[in-house]
Design an enzyme around this catalytic site. Structure first.
Site, PDB file in Angstrom:
ATOM      1  N   ASP A  55     -39.108  40.965  72.282  1.00 33.70           N
ATOM      2  CA  ASP A  55     -37.758  41.144  72.785  1.00 33.70           C
ATOM      3  C   ASP A  55     -37.023  39.819  72.604  1.00 33.70           C
ATOM      4  OD1 ASP A  55     -35.613  42.373  74.368  1.00 33.70           O
ATOM      5  OD2 ASP A  55     -36.260  40.985  75.940  1.00 33.70           O
ATOM      6  N   ASP A  98     -33.456  38.609  74.470  1.00 29.50           N
ATOM      7  CA  ASP A  98     -32.891  38.057  75.700  1.00 29.50           C
ATOM      8  C   ASP A  98     -33.914  38.097  76.825  1.00 29.50           C
ATOM      9  OD1 ASP A  98     -29.781  37.834  75.106  1.00 29.50           O
ATOM     10  OD2 ASP A  98     -30.446  39.755  74.300  1.00 29.50           O
ATOM     11  N   ASP A 104     -40.024  41.242  78.603  1.00 30.07           N
ATOM     12  CA  ASP A 104     -39.775  40.736  79.957  1.00 30.07           C
ATOM     13  C   ASP A 104     -39.297  41.813  80.918  1.00 30.07           C
ATOM     14  OD1 ASP A 104     -37.197  40.708  78.421  1.00 30.07           O
ATOM     15  OD2 ASP A 104     -36.420  40.042  80.348  1.00 30.07           O
TER      16      ASP A 104
END
Length: 229
Positions: A12, A14, A179
């Site tokens: 991922d 961001d 995240d």
């Protein structure tokens, strides 16, 4: 030499590779100011990140205008805000973001070992390119899948499936690093392992609630990082 555990690692963007929330908040508040709406907080923006720009702006506009989320999605005001945000975010991008610890050196180490690396993000491609370029990451990845690369985005596993097919790597030799619960669901739908970081944006929920295969403190815990035992 230690045997390589994974042949493909998907990341991922961001909240995983780059801390971008402060400058995203700046661009959101620039946009709200333009439309004479009050500003939102950093925590609100952190909790709204994950589903792409449109969803973020829907949440911000609904919160500030008092409209329902459904009414906001259909509103003319939202349509007007999107290009305004685009301009502000391009100006803000790179001004208050930074790589998380050990990201660059880990990616370089993995590439040197022959691991294929890809970004799979819900961020639109026009923004993904800017973030990767500002932080000099683009050349470190063999593939970049953005939120508008396919007709659907995470947690739909289409981006992961694309990478598996492109590189001819088996699911059991693939790791998704993210995240959020979105990343966990994406990996589960694709049938690949998922390790999650605790410092990103998970809609205000503890990362352990996503039941990943592993929670790691930072990139130094990734196999092949040069730090991990």
């Amino acid at each position: 030499m230690m045997e390589r555990i994974f042949d493909l690692m998907l990341f991922d963007l961001d909240g995983t590779l780059v801390e971008t929330a402060p400058e995203i908040m700046d661009a959101v508040n620039d946009t709200l100011d333009r439309f004479k709406l009050s500003q939102v907080t950093q925590q609100q923006v952190n909790d709204w990140i994950g589903h792409g720009t449109q969803a973020l702006l829907v949440q911000a506009l609904a919160d500030r205008s008092g409209m329902t989320v459904e009414a906001t999605r259909r509103s003319e005001l939202l349509r007007q805000m999107v290009p305004v945000y685009d301009g502000f975010y391009r100006q803000r991008c790179g001004t208050r973001s930074h790589l998380y610890p050990h990201v660059r050196e880990t990616l370089l180490s993995l590439r040197a070992q022959g691991v294929k690396l890809a970004v799979v993000t819900n961020k639109e491609s026009r923004y993904t390119r800017v973030v990767l370029d500002v932080h000099q990451l683009r050349d470190l990845f063999d593939e970049v899948v953005s939120g508008d690369s396919f007709a659907s985005k995470k947690p739909d596993p289409v981006g992961v499936a694309h990478c598996l097919e492109k590189f001819g790597v088996a699911r059991e030799r693939t790791l998704f690093v993210g995240d959020s619960s979105i990343d966990a669901a994406t990996a589960r739908h694709a049938g690949v392992a998922v390790w999650l970081l605790p410092y990103g944006y998970n809609m205000g929920q503890p990362i352990e609630a996503c039941a990943p295969d592993r929670v790691i403190a930072d990139f130094s815990s990734l196999p092949g990082s040069g730090f991990a035992a």
